[in-house]
Design a protein around this motif. Sequence first.
Motif, PDB file in Angstrom:
ATOM      1  N   SER A   1      22.166   1.028  28.536  1.00 23.13           N
ATOM      2  CA  SER A   1      22.015   1.200  27.101  1.00 23.13           C
ATOM      3  C   SER A   1      22.694   2.486  26.646  1.00 23.13           C
ATOM      4  CB  SER A   1      20.533   1.191  26.719  1.00 23.13           C
ATOM      5  OG  SER A   1      19.916   2.384  27.116  1.00 23.13           O
ATOM      6  N   ALA A   2      23.043   2.542  25.395  1.00 17.74           N
ATOM      7  CA  ALA A   2      23.734   3.704  24.833  1.00 17.74           C
ATOM      8  C   ALA A   2      22.756   4.852  24.598  1.00 17.74           C
ATOM      9  CB  ALA A   2      24.406   3.326  23.522  1.00 17.74           C
ATOM     10  N   VAL A   3      23.249   6.058  24.734  1.00 12.28           N
ATOM     11  CA  VAL A   3      22.457   7.255  24.487  1.00 12.28           C
ATOM     12  C   VAL A   3      22.726   7.746  23.082  1.00 12.28           C
ATOM     13  CG1 VAL A   3      22.078   9.641  25.187  1.00 12.28           C
ATOM     14  CG2 VAL A   3      22.489   7.897  26.922  1.00 12.28           C
ATOM     15  N   ASN A   4      21.674   8.014  22.324  1.00 14.11           N
ATOM     16  CA  ASN A   4      21.829   8.549  20.977  1.00 14.11           C
ATOM     17  C   ASN A   4      21.967  10.063  21.084  1.00 14.11           C
ATOM     18  OD1 ASN A   4      21.652   9.441  18.375  1.00 14.11           O
ATOM     19  ND2 ASN A   4      19.986   8.081  17.800  1.00 14.11           N
ATOM     20  N   THR A   5      23.171  10.572  20.897  1.00 14.05           N
ATOM     21  CA  THR A   5      23.422  12.007  21.054  1.00 14.05           C
ATOM     22  C   THR A   5      23.043  12.811  19.822  1.00 14.05           C
ATOM     23  OG1 THR A   5      25.693  11.728  20.322  1.00 14.05           O
ATOM     24  CG2 THR A   5      25.280  11.604  22.711  1.00 14.05           C
ATOM     25  N   THR A   6      22.572  12.168  18.762  1.00 12.54           N
ATOM     26  CA  THR A   6      22.203  12.896  17.551  1.00 12.54           C
ATOM     27  C   THR A   6      20.713  13.227  17.509  1.00 12.54           C
ATOM     28  OG1 THR A   6      21.817  10.885  16.275  1.00 12.54           O
ATOM     29  CG2 THR A   6      24.057  11.796  16.255  1.00 12.54           C
ATOM     30  N   VAL A   7      19.977  12.835  18.538  1.00 10.75           N
ATOM     31  CA  VAL A   7      18.527  13.059  18.553  1.00 10.75           C
ATOM     32  C   VAL A   7      18.187  14.127  19.580  1.00 10.75           C
ATOM     33  CG1 VAL A   7      16.294  12.007  19.034  1.00 10.75           C
ATOM     34  CG2 VAL A   7      18.055  10.696  17.849  1.00 10.75           C
ATOM     35  N   LEU A   8      17.452  15.138  19.149  1.00 10.49           N
ATOM     36  CA  LEU A   8      16.932  16.152  20.057  1.00 10.49           C
ATOM     37  C   LEU A   8      15.508  15.744  20.415  1.00 10.49           C
ATOM     38  CD1 LEU A   8      17.244  18.859  21.488  1.00 10.49           C
ATOM     39  CD2 LEU A   8      16.353  19.959  19.437  1.00 10.49           C
ATOM     40  N   HIS A   9      15.296  15.425  21.648  1.00  6.96           N
ATOM     41  CA  HIS A   9      13.969  14.992  22.078  1.00  6.96           C
ATOM     42  C   HIS A   9      12.973  16.137  21.959  1.00  6.96           C
ATOM     43  CE1 HIS A   9      15.266  11.096  23.446  1.00  6.96           C
ATOM     44  NE2 HIS A   9      16.340  11.688  23.909  1.00  6.96           N
ATOM     45  N   PRO A  10      11.739  15.840  21.636  1.00  2.44           N
ATOM     46  CA  PRO A  10      10.722  16.892  21.491  1.00  2.44           C
ATOM     47  C   PRO A  10      10.548  17.688  22.770  1.00  2.44           C
ATOM     48  CG  PRO A  10       9.831  14.736  20.897  1.00  2.44           C
ATOM     49  CD  PRO A  10      11.214  14.516  21.429  1.00  2.44           C
ATOM     50  N   ILE A  11      10.422  18.982  22.632  1.00  2.00           N
ATOM     51  CA  ILE A  11      10.160  19.830  23.792  1.00  2.00           C
ATOM     52  C   ILE A  11       8.763  20.433  23.720  1.00  2.00           C
ATOM     53  CG2 ILE A  11      12.560  20.311  24.361  1.00  2.00           C
ATOM     54  CD1 ILE A  11      12.339  22.896  22.789  1.00  2.00           C
ATOM     55  N   TRP A  12       7.968  19.988  22.757  1.00  2.00           N
ATOM     56  CA  TRP A  12       6.553  20.328  22.631  1.00  2.00           C
ATOM     57  C   TRP A  12       6.312  21.832  22.566  1.00  2.00           C
ATOM     58  CZ3 TRP A  12       4.787  16.116  20.855  1.00  2.00           C
ATOM     59  CH2 TRP A  12       5.260  14.910  21.322  1.00  2.00           C
ATOM     60  N   ILE A  13       7.094  22.500  21.746  1.00  4.72           N
ATOM     61  CA  ILE A  13       6.877  23.919  21.468  1.00  4.72           C
ATOM     62  C   ILE A  13       6.339  24.020  20.052  1.00  4.72           C
ATOM     63  CG2 ILE A  13       7.970  26.158  21.132  1.00  4.72           C
ATOM     64  CD1 ILE A  13      10.004  25.355  23.227  1.00  4.72           C
ATOM     65  N   ASP A  14       5.212  24.678  19.904  1.00  2.20           N
ATOM     66  CA  ASP A  14       4.599  24.858  18.596  1.00  2.20           C
ATOM     67  C   ASP A  14       4.755  26.320  18.189  1.00  2.20           C
ATOM     68  OD1 ASP A  14       3.174  24.529  16.282  1.00  2.20           O
ATOM     69  OD2 ASP A  14       1.218  24.537  17.267  1.00  2.20           O
ATOM     70  N   ILE A  15       5.577  26.582  17.183  1.00  2.00           N
ATOM     71  CA  ILE A  15       5.795  27.944  16.711  1.00  2.00           C
ATOM     72  C   ILE A  15       4.897  28.158  15.495  1.00  2.00           C
ATOM     73  CG2 ILE A  15       7.474  29.593  15.800  1.00  2.00           C
ATOM     74  CD1 ILE A  15       9.595  28.010  17.399  1.00  2.00           C
ATOM     75  N   MET A  16       3.991  29.090  15.614  1.00  2.32           N
ATOM     76  CA  MET A  16       3.032  29.357  14.549  1.00  2.32           C
ATOM     77  C   MET A  16       3.741  29.921  13.320  1.00  2.32           C
ATOM     78  SD  MET A  16       0.125  30.910  17.131  1.00  2.32           S
ATOM     79  CE  MET A  16      -0.387  32.091  15.968  1.00  2.32           C
ATOM     80  N   THR A  17       3.217  29.642  12.145  1.00  3.58           N
ATOM     81  CA  THR A  17       3.843  30.106  10.908  1.00  3.58           C
ATOM     82  C   THR A  17       3.834  31.626  10.791  1.00  3.58           C
ATOM     83  OG1 THR A  17       1.767  29.819   9.715  1.00  3.58           O
ATOM     84  CG2 THR A  17       3.330  27.992   9.647  1.00  3.58           C
ATOM     85  N   ASN A  18       2.897  32.295  11.445  1.00  7.13           N
ATOM     86  CA  ASN A  18       2.841  33.758  11.397  1.00  7.13           C
ATOM     87  C   ASN A  18       3.442  34.396  12.646  1.00  7.13           C
ATOM     88  OD1 ASN A  18       0.833  32.985  13.144  1.00  7.13           O
ATOM     89  ND2 ASN A  18      -0.685  34.424  12.379  1.00  7.13           N
ATOM     90  N   ALA A  19       4.306  33.671  13.350  1.00 12.71           N
ATOM     91  CA  ALA A  19       4.944  34.194  14.556  1.00 12.71           C
ATOM     92  C   ALA A  19       5.773  35.428  14.228  1.00 12.71           C
ATOM     93  CB  ALA A  19       5.827  33.133  15.196  1.00 12.71           C
ATOM     94  N   ARG A  20       5.725  36.398  15.101  1.00 10.83           N
ATOM     95  CA  ARG A  20       6.475  37.644  14.912  1.00 10.83           C
ATOM     96  C   ARG A  20       7.975  37.439  15.145  1.00 10.83           C
ATOM     97  NH1 ARG A  20       4.371  43.302  17.072  1.00 10.83           N
ATOM     98  NH2 ARG A  20       2.781  42.594  15.644  1.00 10.83           N
ATOM     99  N   TYR A  21       8.319  36.512  16.040  1.00 10.41           N
ATOM    100  CA  TYR A  21       9.714  36.276  16.408  1.00 10.41           C
ATOM    101  C   TYR A  21      10.261  35.020  15.740  1.00 10.41           C
ATOM    102  CZ  TYR A  21       9.613  39.827  20.066  1.00 10.41           C
ATOM    103  OH  TYR A  21       9.545  41.010  20.740  1.00 10.41           O
ATOM    104  N   SER A  22      11.582  35.013  15.525  1.00 12.21           N
ATOM    105  CA  SER A  22      12.304  33.817  15.116  1.00 12.21           C
ATOM    106  C   SER A  22      12.993  33.271  16.360  1.00 12.21           C
ATOM    107  CB  SER A  22      13.361  34.155  14.072  1.00 12.21           C
ATOM    108  OG  SER A  22      12.756  34.651  12.909  1.00 12.21           O
ATOM    109  N   PHE A  23      13.150  31.945  16.431  1.00  6.55           N
ATOM    110  CA  PHE A  23      13.669  31.326  17.639  1.00  6.55           C
ATOM    111  C   PHE A  23      14.872  30.450  17.326  1.00  6.55           C
ATOM    112  CE2 PHE A  23       9.174  32.098  18.064  1.00  6.55           C
ATOM    113  CZ  PHE A  23       9.090  32.735  19.284  1.00  6.55           C
ATOM    114  N   THR A  24      15.854  30.467  18.237  1.00 12.13           N
ATOM    115  CA  THR A  24      16.979  29.540  18.179  1.00 12.13           C
ATOM    116  C   THR A  24      17.221  29.000  19.582  1.00 12.13           C
ATOM    117  OG1 THR A  24      18.601  31.305  18.514  1.00 12.13           O
ATOM    118  CG2 THR A  24      18.136  30.688  16.245  1.00 12.13           C
ATOM    119  N   ILE A  25      17.670  27.755  19.653  1.00 16.48           N
ATOM    120  CA  ILE A  25      17.997  27.135  20.936  1.00 16.48           C
ATOM    121  C   ILE A  25      19.367  26.502  20.811  1.00 16.48           C
ATOM    122  CG2 ILE A  25      17.377  25.367  22.620  1.00 16.48           C
ATOM    123  CD1 ILE A  25      14.464  25.701  21.677  1.00 16.48           C
ATOM    124  N   VAL A  26      20.230  26.807  21.779  1.00 15.75           N
ATOM    125  CA  VAL A  26      21.551  26.203  21.866  1.00 15.75           C
ATOM    126  C   VAL A  26      21.589  25.462  23.197  1.00 15.75           C
ATOM    127  CG1 VAL A  26      24.030  26.642  21.986  1.00 15.75           C
ATOM    128  CG2 VAL A  26      22.590  28.046  20.496  1.00 15.75           C
TER     129      VAL A  26
END
Length: 66
Positions: A1-26
């Motif tokens: 079957s074909a792989v949908n390359t436009t979907v980022l599968h969930p990695i189950w990280i919950d970033i709280m709204t009052n988090a001190r840090y900002s996060f980026t993933i490449v």
Amino acid sequence: SAVNTTVLHPIWIDIMTNARYSFTIVANATAFTATATANIDEDGTIDTWVIDQNGILQNTINDVNG
């Protein structure tokens, strides 16, 4: 079957709204870099932490000593 390359599968990280840090993933099919940044003490230096797919964690810019 074909792989949908436009979907980022969930990695189950919950970033709280009052988090001190900002996060980026490449990522691609074999590697990733996750970066966390924050201005810890309200000066001009931005604390920066980076981790990669090998689990190597580095504090590339230390705001406490900046």
